[in-house]
Enzyme design. Structure first.
Site, mmCIF file in Angstrom:
data_model
loop_
_atom_site.group_PDB
_atom_site.id
_atom_site.type_symbol
_atom_site.label_atom_id
_atom_site.label_comp_id
_atom_site.label_asym_id
_atom_site.label_seq_id
_atom_site.Cartn_x
_atom_site.Cartn_y
_atom_site.Cartn_z
ATOM 1 N N SER A 1 14.016 -33.041 34.470
ATOM 2 C CA SER A 1 15.349 -33.077 35.083
ATOM 3 C C SER A 1 16.416 -33.476 34.074
ATOM 4 O O SER A 1 16.149 -34.146 33.074
ATOM 5 C CB SER A 1 15.370 -34.070 36.251
HETATM 6 N N1 SAH Z 1 10.123 -35.817 37.602
HETATM 7 C C1 SAH Z 1 9.883 -34.781 36.627
HETATM 8 C C2 SAH Z 1 10.601 -33.486 36.968
HETATM 9 C C3 SAH Z 1 9.643 -32.634 37.566
HETATM 10 S S1 SAH Z 1 9.990 -30.972 37.989
HETATM 11 C C4 SAH Z 1 10.241 -35.237 35.234
HETATM 12 O O1 SAH Z 1 10.757 -36.341 35.055
HETATM 13 O O2 SAH Z 1 9.931 -34.512 34.288
HETATM 14 C C5 SAH Z 1 9.152 -30.974 39.547
HETATM 15 C C6 SAH Z 1 7.660 -31.205 39.491
HETATM 16 O O3 SAH Z 1 7.221 -31.247 40.843
HETATM 17 C C7 SAH Z 1 6.865 -30.089 38.814
HETATM 18 O O4 SAH Z 1 6.057 -30.631 37.816
HETATM 19 C C8 SAH Z 1 6.035 -29.499 39.942
HETATM 20 O O5 SAH Z 1 4.749 -29.056 39.549
HETATM 21 C C9 SAH Z 1 5.933 -30.688 40.895
HETATM 22 N N2 SAH Z 1 5.621 -30.348 42.278
HETATM 23 C C10 SAH Z 1 6.099 -29.321 43.036
HETATM 24 N N3 SAH Z 1 5.564 -29.357 44.267
HETATM 25 C C11 SAH Z 1 4.738 -30.446 44.308
HETATM 26 C C12 SAH Z 1 3.894 -31.014 45.303
HETATM 27 N N4 SAH Z 1 3.780 -30.505 46.523
HETATM 28 N N5 SAH Z 1 3.185 -32.125 44.975
HETATM 29 C C13 SAH Z 1 3.275 -32.675 43.747
HETATM 30 N N6 SAH Z 1 4.050 -32.180 42.762
HETATM 31 C C14 SAH Z 1 4.777 -31.079 43.034
#
Ligand code: SAH
Length: 224
Positions: A75
């Site tokens: 993000s």
């Molecule tokens: N917080 C992260 C940003 C992540 S982007 C950072 O600091 O880098 C969103 C993430 O959510 C992705 O890695 C994706 O695989 C995950 N995601 C999407 N749906 C999900 C679910 N149902 N359960 C767990 N993770 C999920």
């Protein structure tokens, strides 16, 4: 001597990944409305360049989202700061649950601010990389698990804060159930063809919602 110098610059970084570059990003976040000094301090401490591929590390202190593989992104720093600020609003939770570990950066920022961070990720490759980063930075208060975040982490509930870092059509009821009274859940939610960042506080009698503005996140997906 040369060896010693190499070790000491390892975490501080050099050039585009230096402490000075990181401090400038934090100053920009302050100018763009982030007020909680605890959050700003944590963000000066976490080396964001360690959470992206080396080829992108020179861009790690730009205020933008960056690709982390598997069609996912780390993000934008401003969003990380804003969501962290919202989680700390009204107190300091003992336990925070994050859904969507991704690179691990958001969890690392939280780990500087609360005693325990629990984080869930549905892409195993990303989870493994994130765990390696937590270990390398000695962030021993992060517990990371391979799971579909829709179900939360019932055995550790209730959480004083819950942060979802992928956009849901509706906030999963299981997550609301795992929120402590007085705690906040912060999540991007699809509304009228766009995404809004919502902060939902659990009160004695129900839930109170606050709209923090428009955002853009990757979707919250179901299953593993
Ligand atoms: N917080 C992260 C940003 C992540 S982007 C950072 O600091 O880098 C969103 C993430 O959510 C992705 O890695 C994706 O695989 C995950 N995601 C999407 N749906 C999900 C679910 N149902 N359960 C767990 N993770 C999920």
């Amino acid at each position: 001597m040369i060896y010693k110098r190499k070790l000491s610059t390892e975490n501080r970084g050099i050039g585009m990944t230096s402490q000075g570059t990181r401090d400038r990003l934090v100053q920009r976040l302050r100018e763009e409305g982030i007020k909680d000094e605890r959050v700003l301090k944590a963000m000066t401490q976490v080396p964001r360049h360690k959470f992206v591929d080396e080829a992108l590390s020179s861009r790690a202190y730009e205020n933008t989202a960056l690709p982390i593989g598997q069609s996912q992104t780390i993000s934008q720093p401003w969003i990380v700061a804003r969501m962290t600020e919202a989680i700390l609003d009204g107190g300091k939770p003992q336990k925070v649950l994050e859904v969507g570990t991704g690179s691990g950066y958001q969890a690392a920022v939280l780990a500087h601010l609360v005693p325990k961070v629990f984080t869930l990720e549905r892409i195993d490759e990303l989870l493994k990389l994130a765990r390696r980063r937590f270990h390398g930075l000695r962030l021993n208060n992060i517990y990371a698990r391979y799971a579909d975040g829709h179900v939360g982490w019932p055995s550790q509930a209730p959480f004083g804060g819950i942060m979802v870092t992928a956009a849901a059509k509706v906030v999963p009821q299981e997550l609301l159930d795992q929120l402590a009274v007085g705690g906040q859940l912060v999540a991007p939610v699809e509304r009228g063809g766009m995404q809004r960042l919502l902060a939902i506080r659990r009160t004695e009698d129900g839930f109170e919602e606050n709209d923090l503005g428009a955002v853009i996140f990757v979707p919250l997906l179901s299953g593993l």
